[in-house]
Design a protein around this motif. Structure first.
Motif, PDB file in Angstrom:
ATOM      1  N   GLU A  68      52.924  74.992  32.181  1.00 41.19           N
ATOM      2  CA  GLU A  68      52.184  75.822  33.120  1.00 41.19           C
ATOM      3  C   GLU A  68      53.155  76.649  33.943  1.00 41.19           C
ATOM      4  O   GLU A  68      54.217  76.192  34.345  1.00 41.19           O
ATOM      5  CB  GLU A  68      51.320  74.960  34.020  1.00 41.19           C
ATOM      6  CG  GLU A  68      50.160  74.302  33.301  1.00 41.19           C
ATOM      7  CD  GLU A  68      49.300  73.491  34.234  1.00 41.19           C
ATOM      8  OE1 GLU A  68      49.493  73.573  35.455  1.00 41.19           O
ATOM      9  OE2 GLU A  68      48.433  72.768  33.726  1.00 41.19           O
ATOM     10  N   LEU A 111      49.204  60.246  26.449  1.00 41.65           N
ATOM     11  CA  LEU A 111      49.709  60.598  27.774  1.00 41.65           C
ATOM     12  C   LEU A 111      50.928  61.507  27.665  1.00 41.65           C
ATOM     13  O   LEU A 111      51.059  62.486  28.400  1.00 41.65           O
ATOM     14  CB  LEU A 111      50.052  59.335  28.562  1.00 41.65           C
ATOM     15  CG  LEU A 111      50.508  59.545  29.994  1.00 41.65           C
ATOM     16  CD1 LEU A 111      49.392  60.197  30.805  1.00 41.65           C
ATOM     17  CD2 LEU A 111      50.893  58.215  30.612  1.00 41.65           C
ATOM     18  N   GLU A 112      51.814  61.224  26.722  1.00 39.48           N
ATOM     19  CA  GLU A 112      52.998  62.060  26.519  1.00 39.48           C
ATOM     20  C   GLU A 112      52.608  63.462  26.051  1.00 39.48           C
ATOM     21  O   GLU A 112      53.154  64.466  26.519  1.00 39.48           O
ATOM     22  CB  GLU A 112      53.918  61.408  25.496  1.00 39.48           C
ATOM     23  CG  GLU A 112      55.195  62.175  25.258  1.00 39.48           C
ATOM     24  CD  GLU A 112      56.074  61.500  24.220  1.00 39.48           C
ATOM     25  OE1 GLU A 112      57.004  62.165  23.745  1.00 39.48           O
ATOM     26  OE2 GLU A 112      55.829  60.340  23.861  1.00 39.48           O
ATOM     27  N   SER A 113      51.642  63.556  25.147  1.00 35.41           N
ATOM     28  CA  SER A 113      51.181  64.863  24.674  1.00 35.41           C
ATOM     29  C   SER A 113      50.592  65.685  25.814  1.00 35.41           C
ATOM     30  O   SER A 113      50.843  66.881  25.928  1.00 35.41           O
ATOM     31  CB  SER A 113      50.119  64.704  23.589  1.00 35.41           C
ATOM     32  OG  SER A 113      50.664  64.079  22.469  1.00 35.41           O
ATOM     33  N   ALA A 114      49.836  65.044  26.680  1.00 32.52           N
ATOM     34  CA  ALA A 114      49.235  65.760  27.808  1.00 32.52           C
ATOM     35  C   ALA A 114      50.290  66.210  28.804  1.00 32.52           C
ATOM     36  O   ALA A 114      50.231  67.321  29.335  1.00 32.52           O
ATOM     37  CB  ALA A 114      48.207  64.870  28.492  1.00 32.52           C
ATOM     38  N   SER A 115      51.291  65.384  29.050  1.00 35.07           N
ATOM     39  CA  SER A 115      52.325  65.761  30.021  1.00 35.07           C
ATOM     40  C   SER A 115      53.193  66.889  29.487  1.00 35.07           C
ATOM     41  O   SER A 115      53.636  67.748  30.253  1.00 35.07           O
ATOM     42  CB  SER A 115      53.183  64.552  30.394  1.00 35.07           C
ATOM     43  OG  SER A 115      53.931  64.113  29.289  1.00 35.07           O
ATOM     44  N   ILE A 116      53.432  66.945  28.183  1.00 39.23           N
ATOM     45  CA  ILE A 116      54.194  68.054  27.600  1.00 39.23           C
ATOM     46  C   ILE A 116      53.423  69.353  27.773  1.00 39.23           C
ATOM     47  O   ILE A 116      53.994  70.392  28.093  1.00 39.23           O
ATOM     48  CB  ILE A 116      54.498  67.775  26.111  1.00 39.23           C
ATOM     49  CG1 ILE A 116      55.554  66.691  25.988  1.00 39.23           C
ATOM     50  CG2 ILE A 116      54.952  69.035  25.398  1.00 39.23           C
ATOM     51  CD1 ILE A 116      55.772  66.205  24.570  1.00 39.23           C
ATOM     52  N   GLN A 117      52.115  69.320  27.603  1.00 41.85           N
ATOM     53  CA  GLN A 117      51.304  70.522  27.768  1.00 41.85           C
ATOM     54  C   GLN A 117      51.283  70.970  29.223  1.00 41.85           C
ATOM     55  O   GLN A 117      51.274  72.154  29.515  1.00 41.85           O
ATOM     56  CB  GLN A 117      49.890  70.276  27.273  1.00 41.85           C
ATOM     57  CG  GLN A 117      49.820  70.119  25.775  1.00 41.85           C
ATOM     58  CD  GLN A 117      48.441  69.728  25.294  1.00 41.85           C
ATOM     59  OE1 GLN A 117      47.502  69.654  26.080  1.00 41.85           O
ATOM     60  NE2 GLN A 117      48.321  69.455  24.013  1.00 41.85           N
ATOM     61  N   ASN A 118      51.302  70.046  30.171  1.00 40.74           N
ATOM     62  CA  ASN A 118      51.281  70.401  31.580  1.00 40.74           C
ATOM     63  C   ASN A 118      52.603  71.007  32.030  1.00 40.74           C
ATOM     64  O   ASN A 118      52.630  71.767  32.987  1.00 40.74           O
ATOM     65  CB  ASN A 118      50.964  69.181  32.440  1.00 40.74           C
ATOM     66  CG  ASN A 118      49.510  68.780  32.323  1.00 40.74           C
ATOM     67  OD1 ASN A 118      48.668  69.588  31.969  1.00 40.74           O
ATOM     68  ND2 ASN A 118      49.213  67.530  32.619  1.00 40.74           N
ATOM     69  N   ASP A 119      53.720  70.677  31.382  1.00 40.30           N
ATOM     70  CA  ASP A 119      55.014  71.230  31.759  1.00 40.30           C
ATOM     71  C   ASP A 119      55.104  72.718  31.473  1.00 40.30           C
ATOM     72  O   ASP A 119      55.932  73.411  32.053  1.00 40.30           O
ATOM     73  CB  ASP A 119      56.152  70.505  31.021  1.00 40.30           C
ATOM     74  CG  ASP A 119      56.357  69.088  31.540  1.00 40.30           C
ATOM     75  OD1 ASP A 119      55.868  68.791  32.645  1.00 40.30           O
ATOM     76  OD2 ASP A 119      56.993  68.295  30.835  1.00 40.30           O
TER      77      ASP A 119
END
Length: 132
Positions: free
Chosen positions: A57, A47-55
């Motif tokens: 954008e 979940l943390e890895s995915a949220s870092i990638q979304n930041d």
């Protein structure tokens, strides 16, 4: 006799190597993602890895505005250089320009004076370019 003896030695060597003890382990594959049967302890990390990638954008309108501002500032800089160094000549028009968060005042005289004011924090920069 020599041939049979040599053949016996070769067969003995072959049997010796073929009877050697072989050890191996079973290969295990495990999923990382808990949705596919992986460890539920990996959930927070994924979940943390995915949220870092979304930041990372970028809003397309903000990017378009930045590109437009850069293009206008580059054109203004080109006109200043052409006017100062006597290139093919579009005359630099003195005046006030408001580009994005910057207010730019261009004046000509014995030299080209450019005053740039950042409207968000009030900081300013002055550039004086002499004619050659």
């Amino acid at each position: 006799m020599k041939k049979t003896r040599m053949a016996g030695i070769l067969i003995g060597i072959f049997l010796g190597f073929s009877c050697a003890v072989v050890q191996a382990e079973q290969l295990n594959f495990r999923f990382i993602n808990p949705r596919f049967g992986g460890s539920p302890l990996n959930y927070a990390w994924l979940l943390e890895s995915a949220s870092i990638q979304n930041d990372n954008e970028v809003d397309l309108l903000d990017e378009f505005e930045d590109n437009l501002n850069r293009s206008i500032l580059n054109t203004l800089a080109s006109q200043i250089v052409r006017s100062a160094f006597g290139d093919f000549g579009d005359e630099l028009q003195p005046g006030n320009y408001s580009i994005g968060k910057y207010n730019i005042n261009v004046s000509t005289g014995s030299n080209i004076q450019v005053d740039i004011v950042d409207q968000t924090n009030g900081s300013s920069t002055s550039v004086s370019v002499p004619y050659y």
